[in-house]
Design a protein around this motif. Structure first.
Motif, mmCIF file in Angstrom:
data_model
loop_
_atom_site.group_PDB
_atom_site.id
_atom_site.type_symbol
_atom_site.label_atom_id
_atom_site.label_comp_id
_atom_site.label_asym_id
_atom_site.label_seq_id
_atom_site.Cartn_x
_atom_site.Cartn_y
_atom_site.Cartn_z
ATOM 1 N N ARG A 4 0.835 -1.206 0.000
ATOM 2 C CA ARG A 4 0.000 0.000 0.000
ATOM 3 C C ARG A 4 0.872 1.259 0.000
ATOM 4 N N ASN A 5 1.935 1.259 0.790
ATOM 5 C CA ASN A 5 2.807 2.437 0.839
ATOM 6 C C ASN A 5 3.534 2.648 -0.481
ATOM 7 N N GLN A 6 3.952 1.560 -1.135
ATOM 8 C CA GLN A 6 4.595 1.690 -2.440
ATOM 9 C C GLN A 6 3.615 2.240 -3.473
ATOM 10 N N ALA A 7 2.350 1.781 -3.399
ATOM 11 C CA ALA A 7 1.325 2.285 -4.320
ATOM 12 C C ALA A 7 1.108 3.776 -4.111
ATOM 13 N N ARG A 8 1.051 4.194 -2.850
ATOM 14 C CA ARG A 8 0.870 5.622 -2.549
ATOM 15 C C ARG A 8 2.044 6.440 -3.067
ATOM 16 N N LEU A 9 3.266 5.929 -2.854
ATOM 17 C CA LEU A 9 4.452 6.643 -3.308
ATOM 18 C C LEU A 9 4.458 6.762 -4.822
ATOM 19 N N LEU A 10 4.153 5.665 -5.500
ATOM 20 C CA LEU A 10 4.116 5.701 -6.960
ATOM 21 C C LEU A 10 3.037 6.643 -7.452
ATOM 22 N N LEU A 11 1.880 6.618 -6.809
ATOM 23 C CA LEU A 11 0.795 7.508 -7.191
ATOM 24 C C LEU A 11 1.204 8.967 -6.976
ATOM 25 N N ALA A 12 1.884 9.240 -5.889
ATOM 26 C CA ALA A 12 2.331 10.606 -5.613
ATOM 27 C C ALA A 12 3.323 11.086 -6.664
ATOM 28 N N VAL A 13 4.170 10.173 -7.121
ATOM 29 C CA VAL A 13 5.141 10.529 -8.157
ATOM 30 C C VAL A 13 4.438 10.789 -9.480
ATOM 31 N N CYS A 14 3.393 10.004 -9.768
ATOM 32 C CA CYS A 14 2.686 10.110 -11.053
ATOM 33 C C CYS A 14 1.759 11.318 -11.133
ATOM 34 N N LEU A 15 1.304 11.809 -10.006
ATOM 35 C CA LEU A 15 0.331 12.902 -9.996
ATOM 36 C C LEU A 15 0.871 14.119 -9.257
ATOM 37 N N ALA A 16 0.491 15.265 -9.710
ATOM 38 C CA ALA A 16 0.833 16.489 -8.987
ATOM 39 C C ALA A 16 -0.194 16.687 -7.886
ATOM 40 N N VAL A 17 0.274 16.997 -6.676
ATOM 41 C CA VAL A 17 -0.629 17.197 -5.558
ATOM 42 C C VAL A 17 -0.885 18.693 -5.410
ATOM 43 N N GLY A 18 -2.163 19.064 -5.383
ATOM 44 C CA GLY A 18 -2.552 20.476 -5.283
ATOM 45 C C GLY A 18 -2.511 20.983 -3.858
ATOM 46 N N ALA A 19 -2.506 22.291 -3.718
ATOM 47 C CA ALA A 19 -2.436 22.906 -2.400
ATOM 48 C C ALA A 19 -3.800 23.157 -1.790
ATOM 49 N N SER A 20 -4.838 23.325 -2.599
ATOM 50 C CA SER A 20 -6.143 23.622 -2.014
ATOM 51 C C SER A 20 -6.853 22.338 -1.625
ATOM 52 N N PRO A 21 -7.478 22.304 -0.461
ATOM 53 C CA PRO A 21 -8.168 21.105 -0.006
ATOM 54 C C PRO A 21 -9.282 20.721 -0.961
ATOM 55 N N PRO A 22 -9.379 19.425 -1.306
ATOM 56 C CA PRO A 22 -10.388 18.995 -2.256
ATOM 57 C C PRO A 22 -11.810 19.286 -1.810
ATOM 58 N N GLY A 23 -12.083 19.307 -0.534
ATOM 59 C CA GLY A 23 -13.434 19.554 -0.062
ATOM 60 C C GLY A 23 -13.736 21.027 0.142
ATOM 61 N N SER A 24 -12.835 21.896 -0.260
ATOM 62 C CA SER A 24 -13.014 23.318 -0.003
ATOM 63 C C SER A 24 -14.097 23.911 -0.886
ATOM 64 N N SER A 25 -14.564 25.095 -0.520
ATOM 65 C CA SER A 25 -15.608 25.754 -1.296
ATOM 66 C C SER A 25 -15.096 26.131 -2.683
ATOM 67 N N ALA A 26 -13.785 26.277 -2.842
ATOM 68 C CA ALA A 26 -13.226 26.568 -4.160
ATOM 69 C C ALA A 26 -13.542 25.431 -5.127
ATOM 70 N N ARG A 27 -13.523 24.185 -4.633
ATOM 71 C CA ARG A 27 -13.835 23.040 -5.485
ATOM 72 C C ARG A 27 -15.286 23.107 -5.938
ATOM 73 N N ALA A 28 -16.200 23.476 -5.056
ATOM 74 C CA ALA A 28 -17.615 23.525 -5.406
ATOM 75 C C ALA A 28 -17.864 24.494 -6.549
ATOM 76 N N ALA A 29 -17.103 25.579 -6.610
ATOM 77 C CA ALA A 29 -17.287 26.581 -7.653
ATOM 78 C C ALA A 29 -16.629 26.151 -8.968
ATOM 79 N N GLU A 30 -15.695 25.196 -8.909
ATOM 80 C CA GLU A 30 -14.998 24.740 -10.103
ATOM 81 C C GLU A 30 -15.839 23.732 -10.872
ATOM 82 N N SER A 31 -15.584 23.673 -12.147
ATOM 83 C CA SER A 31 -16.221 22.672 -12.981
ATOM 84 C C SER A 31 -15.398 21.396 -12.884
ATOM 85 N N LEU A 32 -16.053 20.279 -12.559
ATOM 86 C CA LEU A 32 -15.368 19.005 -12.449
ATOM 87 C C LEU A 32 -15.574 18.223 -13.745
#
Length: 164
Positions: A4-32
Motif C-alpha cells: 500500500r505504501n509503495q502504491a501511494r508513493l508511486l501515485l504521488a510521483v505520477c500525480l501532482a498534488v494540489g495545495a487547495s483542499p479537495p473539499g473546499s468551497s473553491a472546489r464547489a465553484a470549479e467545474s469538475l
C-alpha cells in the motif's frame, strides 16, 4: 505484489498534488470533469478540476505492470483516523459495488480521505458505465459524480487497464 505504501508513493510521483483542499468551497465553484490518462503502465481515470495540479475527487489508478488498482476518494471524512477501515459504496443506475478500504491522510492539506487498494476494476467500471450520476458514499460522507463525459473516460480506461 506492491505494498500500500509503495502504491501511494508511486501515485504521488505520477500525480501532482494540489495545495487547495479537495473539499473546499473553491472546489464547489470549479467545474469538475472526467479525465483518462495512460502512460507507461500507469492508467488513471479521474473526476475533478481540469487543473492537474489539483487533487481530483475520484481517482481510479491502474498499475498494469504491478497488477494493482487503487481507488482514492478525496472528500473530507470526519470522525476517522488514518488506517481505520472504511467501506466505499459506489452506485449508479441499477449497479452498485462496495469496496473495503481505509482512511488515509493527505499530508499536503491535512485531510482524511478514503483509499481502497488492490481492488477489482470490473465492478467499478460496471457502475461507472451506467447512465446518470454516480454516488460515492463513505459512512456519512457522500459525493455525486456527473455522467457528463464519463462514458468516454470509462471506455478508454477499460481498454488501457488490463487488471480485472
Amino acid at each position: 505484489m506492491m505494498s500500500r505504501n509503495q502504491a501511494r508513493l508511486l501515485l504521488a510521483v505520477c500525480l501532482a498534488v494540489g495545495a487547495s483542499p479537495p473539499g473546499s468551497s473553491a472546489r464547489a465553484a470549479e467545474s469538475l470533469v472526467w479525465v483518462e490518462k495512460a502512460s507507461e503502465g500507469f492508467i488513471s481515470l479521474a473526476y475533478g478540476p481540469l487543473d492537474p495540479a489539483k487533487v481530483p475527487l475520484f481517482l481510479l489508478s491502474c498499475f498494469d505492470a504491478m497488477g494493482i488498482a487503487v481507488l482514492d476518494i478525496h472528500t473530507q471524512i470526519d470522525g476517522v483516523k488514518p488506517g481505520e477501515a472504511l467501506t466505499i459504496e459506489l452506485a449508479a443506475g441499477d449497479a452498485k459495488t462496495r469496496l473495503e478500504g481505509e482512511a488515509a491522510l493527505d499530508e499536503a492539506n491535512n485531510m482524511i480521505f478514503a483509499e481502497a487498494s488492490d481492488i477489482a476494476v470490473k465492478p467499478v467500471l460496471e457502475v461507472l458505465r451506467q447512465v446518470g450520476p454516480a454516488t460515492v458514499t463513505i459512512g456519512k460522507a457522500s459525493a455525486t459524480l456527473s455522467d457528463q463525459g464519463r462514458a468516454d473516460g470509462v471506455e478508454k480506461f477499460g481498454k488501457d487497464c488490463q487488471i480485472d
